[in-house]
Design a protein around this motif. Structure first.
Motif, PDB file in Angstrom:
ATOM      1  N   THR A  17       0.862  -1.179   0.000  1.00  0.00           N
ATOM      2  CA  THR A  17       0.000   0.000   0.000  1.00  0.00           C
ATOM      3  C   THR A  17       0.894   1.223   0.000  1.00  0.00           C
ATOM      4  O   THR A  17       1.943   1.255   0.647  1.00  0.00           O
ATOM      5  CB  THR A  17      -0.907   0.029   1.239  1.00  0.00           C
ATOM      6  N   TRP A  18       0.482   2.219  -0.745  1.00  0.00           N
ATOM      7  CA  TRP A  18       1.264   3.437  -0.839  1.00  0.00           C
ATOM      8  C   TRP A  18       0.561   4.552  -0.115  1.00  0.00           C
ATOM      9  O   TRP A  18      -0.645   4.733  -0.252  1.00  0.00           O
ATOM     10  CB  TRP A  18       1.462   3.828  -2.304  1.00  0.00           C
ATOM     11  N   GLN A  19       1.316   5.308   0.675  1.00  0.00           N
ATOM     12  CA  GLN A  19       0.776   6.464   1.370  1.00  0.00           C
ATOM     13  C   GLN A  19       1.636   7.663   1.022  1.00  0.00           C
ATOM     14  O   GLN A  19       2.833   7.527   0.767  1.00  0.00           O
ATOM     15  CB  GLN A  19       0.801   6.262   2.875  1.00  0.00           C
ATOM     16  N   THR A  96      -2.417   5.486   9.855  1.00  0.00           N
ATOM     17  CA  THR A  96      -1.356   4.687   9.251  1.00  0.00           C
ATOM     18  C   THR A  96      -1.910   3.371   8.730  1.00  0.00           C
ATOM     19  O   THR A  96      -1.231   2.370   8.722  1.00  0.00           O
ATOM     20  CB  THR A  96      -0.242   4.413  10.279  1.00  0.00           C
TER      21      THR A  96
END
Length: 97
Positions: A17-19, A96
């Motif tokens: 997953t990209w944040q 997060t």
């Protein structure tokens, strides 16, 4: 023939997953940098002569000549890169997930 990768029992499929790497503090620094840059340009605007006919011939405000470029350099070369490069740890309330 191509080899097939066999996963053992219990191996979980990994889904990355990209944040966005910026936190709230980064955006606050970025907004402060934009404010400093706008202030520098506004100070630079005060340097025009009071006579509109001669405004292209004279530039008579030392504040606009000396201070405004320093403020702009601080905004462009210090605050904005600091906002981009500074790493702040995420708090649990920032999501997060």
């Amino acid at each position: 023939m191509a080899k097939q990768v066999v996963r053992g029992r219990g191996a979980k499929a990994f889904s990355p997953t990209w944040q966005i790497p910026f936190t709230r503090q980064n955006f606050i620094y970025f907004a402060a940098g934009i404010a400093v840059i706008i202030a520098g340009f506004l100070i630079m605007l005060t340097g025009n002569a009071s006579d509109p006919v001669k405004s292209h011939l004279t530039y008579d405000n030392p504040l606009a000549i000396a201070v405004a470029p320093i403020i702009l350099v601080i905004g462009y070369c210090v605050i904005i890169p600091l906002a981009i490069l500074k790493f702040f740890k995420r708090t649990p309330s920032e999501g997060t997930e």
